[in-house]
Write an enzyme that holds these catalytic residues in place. Structure first.
Site, PDB file in Angstrom:
ATOM      1  CE  LYS A  21      -1.553   1.465   4.163  1.00 32.09           C
ATOM      2  NZ  LYS A  21      -1.210   2.872   4.442  1.00 32.09           N
ATOM      3  CG  ASN A  22       2.716   2.572   3.544  1.00 37.96           C
ATOM      4  OD1 ASN A  22       1.515   2.831   3.454  1.00 37.96           O
ATOM      5  ND2 ASN A  22       3.342   2.441   4.703  1.00 37.96           N
ATOM      6  CB  CYS A 118      -3.815  10.109  12.595  1.00 36.70           C
ATOM      7  SG  CYS A 118      -2.142   9.581  12.577  1.00 36.70           S
ATOM      8  NE  ARG A 123       1.660  10.227  10.550  1.00 39.91           N
ATOM      9  CZ  ARG A 123       1.260   9.198   9.807  1.00 39.91           C
ATOM     10  NH1 ARG A 123       0.125   8.601  10.078  1.00 39.91           N
ATOM     11  NH2 ARG A 123       1.981   8.778   8.800  1.00 39.91           N
ATOM     12  CG  ASP A 309       4.070   1.541   9.555  1.00 43.99           C
ATOM     13  OD1 ASP A 309       3.794   2.376  10.433  1.00 43.99           O
ATOM     14  OD2 ASP A 309       4.020   1.796   8.335  1.00 43.99           O
ATOM     15  NE  ARG A 401      -6.596   4.278   6.696  1.00 45.82           N
ATOM     16  CZ  ARG A 401      -5.661   4.944   7.354  1.00 45.82           C
ATOM     17  NH1 ARG A 401      -5.827   5.212   8.618  1.00 45.82           N
ATOM     18  NH2 ARG A 401      -4.571   5.359   6.753  1.00 45.82           N
TER      19      ARG A 401
HETATM   20  C1  UD1 Z   1       5.119   6.816   6.198  1.00 43.55           C
HETATM   21  C2  UD1 Z   1       4.200   5.620   6.142  1.00 43.55           C
HETATM   22  C3  UD1 Z   1       3.764   5.213   7.552  1.00 43.55           C
HETATM   23  C4  UD1 Z   1       4.981   4.994   8.448  1.00 43.55           C
HETATM   24  C5  UD1 Z   1       5.901   6.208   8.392  1.00 43.55           C
HETATM   25  C6  UD1 Z   1       7.210   5.999   9.133  1.00 43.55           C
HETATM   26  C7  UD1 Z   1       3.055   5.866   4.025  1.00 43.55           C
HETATM   27  C8  UD1 Z   1       1.784   6.100   3.308  1.00 43.55           C
HETATM   28  N1  UD1 Z   1       3.034   5.948   5.365  1.00 43.55           N
HETATM   29  O1  UD1 Z   1       4.366   7.912   6.726  1.00 43.55           O
HETATM   30  O2  UD1 Z   1       3.012   4.010   7.457  1.00 43.55           O
HETATM   31  O3  UD1 Z   1       4.556   4.813   9.778  1.00 43.55           O
HETATM   32  O4  UD1 Z   1       6.241   6.519   7.021  1.00 43.55           O
HETATM   33  O5  UD1 Z   1       7.889   4.915   8.607  1.00 43.55           O
HETATM   34  O6  UD1 Z   1       4.053   5.563   3.425  1.00 43.55           O
HETATM   35  N2  UD1 Z   1       7.810  14.428  10.313  1.00 43.55           N
HETATM   36  C9  UD1 Z   1       8.057  15.756  10.598  1.00 43.55           C
HETATM   37  N3  UD1 Z   1       7.737  16.678   9.630  1.00 43.55           N
HETATM   38  C10 UD1 Z   1       7.215  16.327   8.416  1.00 43.55           C
HETATM   39  C11 UD1 Z   1       6.998  14.969   8.158  1.00 43.55           C
HETATM   40  C12 UD1 Z   1       7.310  14.045   9.121  1.00 43.55           C
HETATM   41  O7  UD1 Z   1       8.528  16.097  11.677  1.00 43.55           O
HETATM   42  O8  UD1 Z   1       6.955  17.214   7.601  1.00 43.55           O
HETATM   43  C13 UD1 Z   1       8.116  13.410  11.339  1.00 43.55           C
HETATM   44  C14 UD1 Z   1       6.917  12.548  11.701  1.00 43.55           C
HETATM   45  O9  UD1 Z   1       6.089  13.173  12.668  1.00 43.55           O
HETATM   46  C15 UD1 Z   1       7.581  11.296  12.220  1.00 43.55           C
HETATM   47  C16 UD1 Z   1       8.802  11.187  11.318  1.00 43.55           C
HETATM   48  O10 UD1 Z   1       9.007  12.494  10.789  1.00 43.55           O
HETATM   49  O11 UD1 Z   1       8.020  11.498  13.541  1.00 43.55           O
HETATM   50  C17 UD1 Z   1       8.674  10.201  10.192  1.00 43.55           C
HETATM   51  O12 UD1 Z   1       7.443  10.387   9.520  1.00 43.55           O
HETATM   52  P1  UD1 Z   1       7.271  10.167   7.972  1.00 43.55           P
HETATM   53  O13 UD1 Z   1       8.382   9.322   7.441  1.00 43.55           O
HETATM   54  O14 UD1 Z   1       7.070  11.497   7.305  1.00 43.55           O
HETATM   55  O15 UD1 Z   1       5.908   9.389   7.909  1.00 43.55           O
HETATM   56  P2  UD1 Z   1       4.954   9.365   6.661  1.00 43.55           P
HETATM   57  O16 UD1 Z   1       5.777   9.534   5.435  1.00 43.55           O
HETATM   58  O17 UD1 Z   1       3.820  10.311   6.885  1.00 43.55           O
END
Ligand code: UD1
Length: 421
Positions: A21-22, A118, A123, A309, A401
């Site tokens: 999915k991701n 969430c 996030r 995850d 989901r």
């Molecule tokens: C993706 C995955 C999710 C997984 C996560 C971490 C998808 C659709 N989802 O989510 O299942 O749990 O990676 O492996 O691929 N952060 C910031 N600022 C930002 C963005 C992120 O501080 O602008 C922080 C987040 O709060 C978190 C960390 O960075 O602590 C990693 O998050 P991130 O890798 O961005 O998660 P997603 O890409 O949203």
């Protein structure tokens, strides 16, 4: 709302792992970068995939999804000029925020709802916005929406590290904008997850020029246009890890079919320390649980570290290990909603800040529990299979989901699980 009734089970046989999915979601967003048709195979039939499909339709694409084949065609004419991704859809799935980069690069205009928080914690999207602004996009945030203008995108050197390390979707967003930006972009501290590598393969097939995906440094040379693509989605490493945890928790031996061993190195190591074994052969993996699980300390980290995850699912296994384990959650320090529910099943877990101290016990006992998010739901299912008696899991819509036909796959392995509508 549906619920699951789960009973103590032991598993055996072979389970087929679905496409990731991701990995599929950012690939779908990449279709916004071209006026040509994009075709993806091995796409899992999941709520999140359908939500992303609806967002693409709102943006003017024609989306057809049948038998794991997803075809995204240009609608009549270009993308809707407003480039609007509405809140009703974005709020249900954060990954839809990675439409912003492609919309800025191709459509030049974008209006994408800011995703909310969430269950797994705060996030933010600051890294996405920082990276896109450094590519010279003009972005304003007003009334819950990002209004963007990408008419002057140009390459830049961008550092994408945040307080919790790299960001998967921020890397995807910036990468997708950079492939159509004028000149050269270097992303430093890029996420190294296999899903980014898979996205880069799609972009390259579409004619993008880039190198280094899968490492912390990605170099991109912008091109003017991109063509269509046919691509197969890689296997879901998190689904694979979830079935591995299910086998360990139920002290079973099962076989997974359709896995990529190279994506599961950290999991293999943890399983070994717990006394189990993963034997890989071609795209198959035999999982052997030990008679007695050994405790282990797990720290979640960006890839190739242990995935956040899979934290909840392995927490369940450790509640049944002989001894004390420590979980350190370095990606989402508040991702412990499952702890309280597991303690209702007689687990002994103490949470302090980003740590969970787990005192292993001989068994868990069935109870009524509530699923709070996608991976926590999977963890509760595993707990239900491992526990004595009957477990009732409420709010299982979360699991739909992200897990394709979860109860059908589990039942095929011999699990006693029923869905009550
Ligand atoms: C993706 C995955 C999710 C997984 C996560 C971490 C998808 C659709 N989802 O989510 O299942 O749990 O990676 O492996 O691929 N952060 C910031 N600022 C930002 C963005 C992120 O501080 O602008 C922080 C987040 O709060 C978190 C960390 O960075 O602590 C990693 O998050 P991130 O890798 O961005 O998660 P997603 O890409 O949203």
């Amino acid at each position: 709302m549906d619920k699951f009734i789960v009973q103590n089970s032991s598993l055996r046989g072979t389970v087929s792992i679905s496409g990731s999915k991701n990995a599929a979601l950012p690939m779908m967003a990449a279709s916004l970068l071209t006026d040509k048709t994009c075709e993806f195979h091995r796409v899992p039939d999941l709520m999140d995939i359908r939500t992303m499909g609806r967002i693409l339709e709102v943006l003017g694409k024609k989306v057809e999804f049948r038998a794991k084949k997803l075809v995204i065609r240009p609608g009549s004419g270009a993308l809707r000029s407003s480039g609007l991704a509405p809140y009703q859809l974005v709020r249900t799935m954060r990954a839809s925020f990675c439409c912003l980069g492609p919309l800025l690069a191709k459509n030049k205009k974008a209006k994408v709802a800011l995703p909310g928080g969430c269950a797994i914690g705060v996030r933010p999207v600051d890294l996405h916005l920082k990276g896109l602004r450094e590519l010279n996009a003009r972005i304003e945030v007003q009334k819950g929406y990002c209004f963007g203008d990408g008419s002057q995108l140009k390459g830049a050197r961008i550092y994408l590290g945040g307080p919790f390390g790299s960001s998967v979707l921020a890397t995807a967003n910036v990468l997708m904008a950079a492939v159509l930006a004028r000149g050269r972009t270097v992303i430093e501290y890029a996420a190294c997850e296999p899903e980014i590598k898979a996205l880069a393969e799609v972009l390259k097939k579409m004619g993008a020029r880039l190198e280094g995906a899968g490492t912390p440094r990605i170099e991109i040379e912008g091109v003017r246009t991109l063509c269509g693509v046919v691509h197969e989605v890689p296997p879901d490493r998190i689904e694979a890890g979830t079935f591995i945890a299910a086998a360990l928790g139920t002290k079973s031996s099962i076989e997974l079919q359709g896995v990529d061993a190279s994506h599961l190195t950290s999991v293999t190591e943890v399983v070994k320390t717990m006394g189990g074994a993963l034997q890989f052969r071609d795209d198959r993996c035999r999982v052997r649980a030990p008679r007695t699980l050994r405790p282990v300390n797990i720290t979640t980290l960006p890839y190739p570290g242990f995935p956040t995850d899979l934290q909840a699912q392995f927490t369940v296994c450790l509640t049944l290990a002989k001894g004390i384990s420590l979980i350190t959650e370095k990606i989402y320090p508040d991702r412990f909603m499952h702890v309280q529910e597991l303690n209702r099943m007689d687990a002994k877990i103490q949470r302090t800040g980003p740590y969970a101290i787990i005192e292993g016990r001989r068994r868990l006992y069935g109870a009524e529990v509530m699923a709070s998010d996608l991976r926590a739901s999977a963890a509760l299912v595993i707990a239900g299979l491992a526990a004595e008696g009957t477990t009732e899991i409420l709010r299982v819509y979360h699991i739909d989901r992200g897990y394709e036909h979860i109860e059908r796959k589990l039942r095929k392995l011999g699990a006693k699980i029923r869905r009550i509508k």
